[in-house]
Design a protein around this motif. Structure first.
Motif, PDB file in Angstrom:
ATOM      1  N   LEU A   1       9.030  36.599  20.731  1.00  0.00           N
ATOM      2  CA  LEU A   1      10.368  36.240  20.258  1.00  0.00           C
ATOM      3  C   LEU A   1      11.380  36.378  21.379  1.00  0.00           C
ATOM      4  N   ARG A   2      12.238  35.375  21.451  1.00  0.00           N
ATOM      5  CA  ARG A   2      13.325  35.371  22.430  1.00  0.00           C
ATOM      6  C   ARG A   2      14.615  35.040  21.700  1.00  0.00           C
ATOM      7  N   ASP A   3      15.634  35.851  21.889  1.00  0.00           N
ATOM      8  CA  ASP A   3      16.933  35.631  21.249  1.00  0.00           C
ATOM      9  C   ASP A   3      17.617  34.445  21.905  1.00  0.00           C
ATOM     10  N   ARG A   4      17.960  33.456  21.086  1.00  0.00           N
ATOM     11  CA  ARG A   4      18.648  32.269  21.601  1.00  0.00           C
ATOM     12  C   ARG A   4      19.914  31.984  20.797  1.00  0.00           C
ATOM     13  N   GLY A   5      20.446  32.987  20.131  1.00  0.00           N
ATOM     14  CA  GLY A   5      21.632  32.796  19.312  1.00  0.00           C
ATOM     15  C   GLY A   5      22.902  32.741  20.145  1.00  0.00           C
ATOM     16  N   PRO A   6      23.976  32.191  19.589  1.00  0.00           N
ATOM     17  CA  PRO A   6      25.253  32.096  20.300  1.00  0.00           C
ATOM     18  C   PRO A   6      25.987  33.429  20.397  1.00  0.00           C
ATOM     19  N   ALA A   7      25.545  34.419  19.623  1.00  0.00           N
ATOM     20  CA  ALA A   7      26.214  35.727  19.615  1.00  0.00           C
ATOM     21  C   ALA A   7      25.155  36.802  19.424  1.00  0.00           C
ATOM     22  N   PRO A   8      25.488  38.065  19.718  1.00  0.00           N
ATOM     23  CA  PRO A   8      24.516  39.149  19.495  1.00  0.00           C
ATOM     24  C   PRO A   8      24.015  39.174  18.054  1.00  0.00           C
ATOM     25  N   VAL A   9      22.752  39.516  17.886  1.00  0.00           N
ATOM     26  CA  VAL A   9      22.131  39.573  16.576  1.00  0.00           C
ATOM     27  C   VAL A   9      22.551  40.854  15.858  1.00  0.00           C
ATOM     28  N   ASP A  10      22.898  40.722  14.596  1.00  0.00           N
ATOM     29  CA  ASP A  10      23.207  41.873  13.751  1.00  0.00           C
ATOM     30  C   ASP A  10      22.876  41.468  12.325  1.00  0.00           C
ATOM     31  N   HIS A  11      21.719  41.898  11.831  1.00  0.00           N
ATOM     32  CA  HIS A  11      21.312  41.469  10.506  1.00  0.00           C
ATOM     33  C   HIS A  11      20.443  42.523   9.823  1.00  0.00           C
ATOM     34  N   ARG A  12      20.228  42.304   8.551  1.00  0.00           N
ATOM     35  CA  ARG A  12      19.478  43.233   7.719  1.00  0.00           C
ATOM     36  C   ARG A  12      17.993  43.209   8.074  1.00  0.00           C
ATOM     37  N   LEU A  13      17.358  44.382   8.000  1.00  0.00           N
ATOM     38  CA  LEU A  13      15.919  44.480   8.204  1.00  0.00           C
ATOM     39  C   LEU A  13      15.251  44.795   6.874  1.00  0.00           C
ATOM     40  N   ASP A  14      14.332  43.969   6.453  1.00  0.00           N
ATOM     41  CA  ASP A  14      13.669  44.138   5.167  1.00  0.00           C
ATOM     42  C   ASP A  14      12.249  44.665   5.341  1.00  0.00           C
ATOM     43  N   PRO A  15      11.704  45.337   4.323  1.00  0.00           N
ATOM     44  CA  PRO A  15      10.381  45.967   4.439  1.00  0.00           C
ATOM     45  C   PRO A  15       9.239  44.965   4.419  1.00  0.00           C
ATOM     46  N   HIS A  16       8.122  45.350   5.065  1.00  0.00           N
ATOM     47  CA  HIS A  16       6.933  44.517   5.136  1.00  0.00           C
ATOM     48  C   HIS A  16       5.688  45.363   4.932  1.00  0.00           C
ATOM     49  N   PRO A  17       4.588  44.766   4.498  1.00  0.00           N
ATOM     50  CA  PRO A  17       3.347  45.506   4.284  1.00  0.00           C
ATOM     51  C   PRO A  17       2.506  45.624   5.551  1.00  0.00           C
ATOM     52  N   VAL A  18       3.155  45.773   6.672  1.00  0.00           N
ATOM     53  CA  VAL A  18       2.491  45.969   7.960  1.00  0.00           C
ATOM     54  C   VAL A  18       3.304  46.983   8.752  1.00  0.00           C
ATOM     55  N   LEU A  19       2.688  47.537   9.788  1.00  0.00           N
ATOM     56  CA  LEU A  19       3.449  48.256  10.791  1.00  0.00           C
ATOM     57  C   LEU A  19       3.791  47.228  11.869  1.00  0.00           C
ATOM     58  N   THR A  20       5.023  47.235  12.332  1.00  0.00           N
ATOM     59  CA  THR A  20       5.467  46.237  13.307  1.00  0.00           C
ATOM     60  C   THR A  20       5.831  46.913  14.612  1.00  0.00           C
ATOM     61  N   LEU A  21       5.159  46.498  15.682  1.00  0.00           N
ATOM     62  CA  LEU A  21       5.481  46.985  17.015  1.00  0.00           C
ATOM     63  C   LEU A  21       6.378  45.967  17.694  1.00  0.00           C
ATOM     64  N   ALA A  22       7.466  46.427  18.283  1.00  0.00           N
ATOM     65  CA  ALA A  22       8.351  45.591  19.084  1.00  0.00           C
ATOM     66  C   ALA A  22       8.226  46.054  20.525  1.00  0.00           C
ATOM     67  N   LEU A  23       7.565  45.242  21.361  1.00  0.00           N
ATOM     68  CA  LEU A  23       7.299  45.601  22.751  1.00  0.00           C
ATOM     69  C   LEU A  23       8.261  44.849  23.657  1.00  0.00           C
ATOM     70  N   ALA A  24       9.184  45.563  24.261  1.00  0.00           N
ATOM     71  CA  ALA A  24      10.206  44.947  25.106  1.00  0.00           C
ATOM     72  C   ALA A  24       9.578  44.312  26.340  1.00  0.00           C
ATOM     73  N   CYS A  25      10.093  43.136  26.712  1.00  0.00           N
ATOM     74  CA  CYS A  25       9.590  42.412  27.879  1.00  0.00           C
ATOM     75  C   CYS A  25      10.604  42.342  29.013  1.00  0.00           C
ATOM     76  N   GLY A  26      11.733  42.986  28.888  1.00  0.00           N
ATOM     77  CA  GLY A  26      12.762  42.938  29.929  1.00  0.00           C
ATOM     78  C   GLY A  26      13.704  44.112  29.795  1.00  0.00           C
ATOM     79  N   GLU A  27      14.853  44.008  30.462  1.00  0.00           N
ATOM     80  CA  GLU A  27      15.799  45.118  30.446  1.00  0.00           C
ATOM     81  C   GLU A  27      16.559  45.218  29.135  1.00  0.00           C
ATOM     82  N   ALA A  28      16.872  44.080  28.510  1.00  0.00           N
ATOM     83  CA  ALA A  28      17.594  44.114  27.238  1.00  0.00           C
ATOM     84  C   ALA A  28      16.694  44.697  26.152  1.00  0.00           C
TER      85      ALA A  28
END
Length: 340
Positions: free
Chosen positions: A33-60
């Motif tokens: 996933l790469r953020d391509r929005g016109p403004a910083p992302v700020d949104h609700r996080l909803d539950p899922h039936p998995v564990l989710t790993l977010a592995l950063a690929c850069g400084e942001a």
């Protein structure tokens, strides 16, 4: 099946990339996933039936803020059911990250702790893997030139962990896969009967090794399936009927309990990238690892059906004839209001 589609509200934009082939590690689904929005992302996080790993690929860094005021930044893992009630927020700007959808059945092998210890929580990967290991992976991801290289790197890393880590009981892996394959439309009592286990035994072992009681797992998987359909624009009445809810009011109560918003709001704010709608069976299973082991360990009249199918669509223990995650690589800009 209802085909009516609602008009979506414009949401933050992610460029979503899928691997050219399914991950070879059973119980894992990858995406970039790469953020391509016109403004910083700020949104609700909803539950899922998995564990989710977010592995950063850069400084942001991707960020998650809890309702308590606690803030988490960097490479993270969210546990089963994290975000219930819609109180957690995802915040990011100009980020790139590899998303790892991880079955709870291999969580202990990958993370070093059982899913029960991470239920409804978010933890920095530095705390689970150690700063040196986590930092090394971040550096390697940042130094790669393409998404396919990143996927290969993460796959090899996870393969080493799962090969060395502990496995759960094959009966439980089969039970989890069955719940996922049926989108939560199963009876827990029926699972126990097929395994030849008492309900108490299934409850205690399922909760200890998979991180939540089986009835909670059924409810969470069914909600995730319904929410995905709502996010795709299908009408609530049709979703309620197709997903096994007693009626539309039942669906409404479930969605509000999990997200804090109504089904109509879910329909207008996509919970998953629309590029993933072709990948709608997005909860990973373990068919390749423990399916055969179950048949050798479960005997007697309650033994799950042998290869060749059963009356529920040809599925066998730990194995599924449906592999909608086996799609070629895709990259598309799509509205998204979750870390799906």
């Amino acid at each position: 099946m209802s085909t009516a589609v609602r008009q979506r509200v414009v949401a933050p934009v992610w460029e979503v990339t899928r691997p050219a082939r399914p991950c070879r590690v059973p119980g894992v689904v990858l995406a970039g996933l790469r953020d391509r929005g016109p403004a910083p992302v700020d949104h609700r996080l909803d539950p899922h039936p998995v564990l989710t790993l977010a592995l950063a690929c850069g400084e942001a860094a991707l960020g998650i803020d809890e309702s308590t005021g606690r803030q988490h930044r960097g490479s993270l893992v969210t546990g089963l059911g994290f975000g219930v009630g819609g109180a957690a927020r995802v915040r990011a700007a100009n980020v790139e990250w590899v998303q790892v959808r991880l079955s709870p059945a291999i969580a202990r092998a990958v993370l070093g702790v059982g899913p029960a210890e991470l239920e409804s929580s978010v933890v920095a990967l530095d705390d689970l893997w150690g700063e040196r290991r986590a930092a090394r992976l971040r550096e390697q991801l940042a130094g790669t030139a393409s998404w396919e290289e990143r996927f290969a790197l993460v796959e090899a890393f996870l393969a080493r962990l799962t090969a060395a880590g502990p496995a759960i009981e094959p009966e439980l892996a089969w039970a989890w896969d069955r719940i996922v394959a049926e989108h939560g439309q199963v009876r827990v009592e029926g699972l126990a009967d097929e395994l030849g286990w008492s309900r108490k035994r299934l409850w205690s072992r399922f909760h200890a090794q998979l991180g939540l009681p089986p009835k909670r797992a059924v409810k969470l998987v069914r909600f995730d399936w319904a929410a995905t359909r709502l996010a795709g624009g299908q009408e609530a009445a049709g979703v309620a009927a197709d997903c096994g809810y007693a009626d539309q009011s039942h669906l409404h109560r479930d969605v509000v309990a999990f997200t804090g918003v109504t089904p109509a709001t879910v329909a207008g704010q996509s919970l998953v990238a629309t590029a993933d709608m072709a990948w709608v069976d997005h909860v990973p299973r373990l068919s390749a690892r423990w399916g055969d082991a179950l048949a050798s360990r479960v005997d007697g009249p309650h033994r799950p059906p042998p290869p060749g199918g059963d009356t529920r669509g040809g599925r066998v223990p730990g194995r599924s004839t449906s592999r909608t995650e086996d799609h070629p690589a895709t990259a598309a800009s799509a509205p998204c209001s979750s870390t799906n």
